[in-house]
Enzyme design. Structure first.
Site, PDB file in Angstrom:
ATOM      1  N   GLY A 174       0.801  -1.225   0.000  1.00 15.78           N
ATOM      2  CA  GLY A 174       0.000   0.000   0.000  1.00 15.78           C
ATOM      3  C   GLY A 174       0.830   1.269   0.000  1.00 15.78           C
ATOM      4  N   SER A 175       2.024   1.215  -0.579  1.00 21.74           N
ATOM      5  CA  SER A 175       2.865   2.422  -0.526  1.00 21.74           C
ATOM      6  C   SER A 175       2.261   3.564  -1.337  1.00 21.74           C
ATOM      7  CB  SER A 175       4.300   2.121  -0.981  1.00 21.74           C
ATOM      8  OG  SER A 175       4.361   1.901  -2.372  1.00 21.74           O
ATOM      9  N   ASN A 176       1.559   3.257  -2.414  1.00 18.85           N
ATOM     10  CA  ASN A 176       0.875   4.323  -3.172  1.00 18.85           C
ATOM     11  C   ASN A 176      -0.256   4.920  -2.345  1.00 18.85           C
ATOM     12  OD1 ASN A 176       1.802   4.811  -6.095  1.00 18.85           O
ATOM     13  ND2 ASN A 176       1.917   2.589  -5.903  1.00 18.85           N
ATOM     14  N   LYS A 206     -12.965 -14.827  -2.843  1.00 22.59           N
ATOM     15  CA  LYS A 206     -12.997 -16.293  -2.769  1.00 22.59           C
ATOM     16  C   LYS A 206     -14.419 -16.855  -2.700  1.00 22.59           C
ATOM     17  CE  LYS A 206      -9.768 -19.583  -0.849  1.00 22.59           C
ATOM     18  NZ  LYS A 206      -9.023 -19.942   0.338  1.00 22.59           N
ATOM     19  N   LYS A 239      -6.897  -7.770  -7.833  1.00 20.77           N
ATOM     20  CA  LYS A 239      -8.079  -8.393  -8.445  1.00 20.77           C
ATOM     21  C   LYS A 239      -8.640  -7.537  -9.575  1.00 20.77           C
ATOM     22  CE  LYS A 239      -8.343 -11.845  -5.556  1.00 20.77           C
ATOM     23  NZ  LYS A 239      -8.094 -13.200  -6.026  1.00 20.77           N
ATOM     24  N   ASN A 250      -6.414   3.912 -11.899  1.00 18.73           N
ATOM     25  CA  ASN A 250      -5.435   2.869 -11.589  1.00 18.73           C
ATOM     26  C   ASN A 250      -4.042   3.402 -11.910  1.00 18.73           C
ATOM     27  OD1 ASN A 250      -4.464   0.229 -10.916  1.00 18.73           O
ATOM     28  ND2 ASN A 250      -4.276  -0.233 -13.102  1.00 18.73           N
ATOM     29  N   HIS A 289      -0.181   2.007 -13.159  1.00 17.24           N
ATOM     30  CA  HIS A 289       0.536   0.850 -13.693  1.00 17.24           C
ATOM     31  C   HIS A 289       2.021   1.210 -13.825  1.00 17.24           C
ATOM     32  CE1 HIS A 289       1.035  -2.913 -15.786  1.00 17.24           C
ATOM     33  NE2 HIS A 289       1.806  -2.283 -16.648  1.00 17.24           N
ATOM     34  N   ASP A 321      -5.791  -2.393 -18.228  1.00 17.51           N
ATOM     35  CA  ASP A 321      -4.840  -1.306 -18.542  1.00 17.51           C
ATOM     36  C   ASP A 321      -5.135  -0.626 -19.881  1.00 17.51           C
ATOM     37  OD1 ASP A 321      -3.478  -2.021 -16.182  1.00 17.51           O
ATOM     38  OD2 ASP A 321      -2.138  -3.378 -17.251  1.00 17.51           O
ATOM     39  N   GLU A 367       5.703   6.726  -9.167  1.00 15.90           N
ATOM     40  CA  GLU A 367       4.288   6.433  -8.901  1.00 15.90           C
ATOM     41  C   GLU A 367       3.773   7.297  -7.745  1.00 15.90           C
ATOM     42  OE1 GLU A 367       3.113   2.300  -8.632  1.00 15.90           O
ATOM     43  OE2 GLU A 367       4.905   1.690  -9.718  1.00 15.90           O
TER      44      GLU A 367
HETATM   45  C1  GRF Z   1       2.583  -0.583  -7.908  1.00 10.81           C
HETATM   46  O1  GRF Z   1       3.741  -0.860  -8.618  1.00 10.81           O
HETATM   47  C2  GRF Z   1       1.455  -0.249  -8.848  1.00 10.81           C
HETATM   48  O2  GRF Z   1       1.872   0.390 -10.012  1.00 10.81           O
HETATM   49  C3  GRF Z   1       0.895  -1.590  -9.179  1.00 10.81           C
HETATM   50  O3  GRF Z   1       0.990  -2.324  -7.993  1.00 10.81           O
HETATM   51  C4  GRF Z   1       2.058  -1.814  -7.179  1.00 10.81           C
HETATM   52  C5  GRF Z   1       1.489  -1.504  -5.833  1.00 10.81           C
HETATM   53  O4  GRF Z   1       2.457  -1.148  -4.909  1.00 10.81           O
HETATM   54  N1  GRF Z   1      -0.448  -1.483  -9.713  1.00 10.81           N
HETATM   55  P1  GRF Z   1       2.048  -0.567  -3.490  1.00 10.81           P
HETATM   56  O5  GRF Z   1       1.175  -1.610  -2.816  1.00 10.81           O
HETATM   57  O6  GRF Z   1       1.317   0.728  -3.694  1.00 10.81           O
HETATM   58  O7  GRF Z   1       3.347  -0.393  -2.762  1.00 10.81           O
END
Ligand code: GRF
Length: 193
Positions: free
Chosen positions: A12-14, A61, A91, A107, A109, A150, A179
């Site tokens: 979840g770093s983003n 699931k 997912k 999203n 990518h 995408d 990102e």
């Molecule tokens: C990122 O590289 C994003 O581009 C991709 O999944 C990764 C998620 O990383 N869709 P984080 O969980 O936000 O660290």
């Protein structure tokens, strides 16, 4: 004020970068109301809780596409969500949900779409393929989510160099830094429009 749900599956770093930027008023007009994870193991859940954001774990699931869509739609309605931010959500969203929120799902990518994207291109694999192909630049892309993988309209892209001695792990770190910048910038742009 737009209510935002952030969907995660991993570290979840983003999500953290976005929430930090909201806390610091670098993005205004949005309120993170829910962090939803596809698994209870997602490291980001703890951070969200500590930041006072509601969290939910939603596992696909055993559920049909219809059940997944209805379950997610009900949850999003409960929080009056206006904008869905996919941040490493592993997912695929059901078509019914994508149709309902079209134009309001983003999203990120880790490549310069249309390169190295689509089914099977996730995680380290993306960066491995970039290196294998001998690319001298790569980057990240924020885009709207449509029914494809995408394939939605691009909102923002930023590139970075690929060096000869890069490993996929090193490249992943370099791209992740981008990102964390462009996702917040893209959200700020969308919210202003
Ligand atoms: C990122 O590289 C994003 O581009 C991709 O999944 C990764 C998620 O990383 N869709 P984080 O969980 O936000 O660290």
């Amino acid at each position: 004020m737009k209510n935002v749900a952030i969907f995660i599956s991993g570290s979840g770093s983003n999500m953290k970068a976005i929430v930090e930027n909201i806390k610091q008023n670098k993005i205004t007009g949005v309120k993170p109301v829910l962090v939803l994870s596809s698994t209870e193991k997602a490291g980001g859940l703890e951070y969200a809780k500590n930041s006072g954001i509601d969290t939910a774990v939603f596992s696909y699931k055993g559920l049909s596409s219809e059940q997944i869509a209805d379950g997610l739609i009900a949850l999003l309605a409960q929080y009056d969500v206006d904008l869905i931010i996919l941040a490493g959500f592993i997912k695929i969203l059901p078509e019914k949900l994508v149709k309902k929120y079209k134009g309001s799902i983003l999203n990120i990518h880790p490549s310069l779409i249309p390169k190295f994207c689509g089914k099977g291109f996730y995680g380290l694999k993306v960066h491995e393929e970039v290196i294998k192909a001998g690319e001298c630049e790569t980057g990240a892309t924020v885009h709207f989510v449509d029914e494809g993988v995408d394939t939605g309209d691009i909102i923002l892209q930023r590139s970075c160099p690929v060096y000869e001695d890069d490993t996929a792990e090193i490249l992943q770190k370099r791209v992740l830094k981008i990102e964390h910048e462009i996702y917040s910038e893209a959200i700020a742009t969308i919210v202003k429009e």
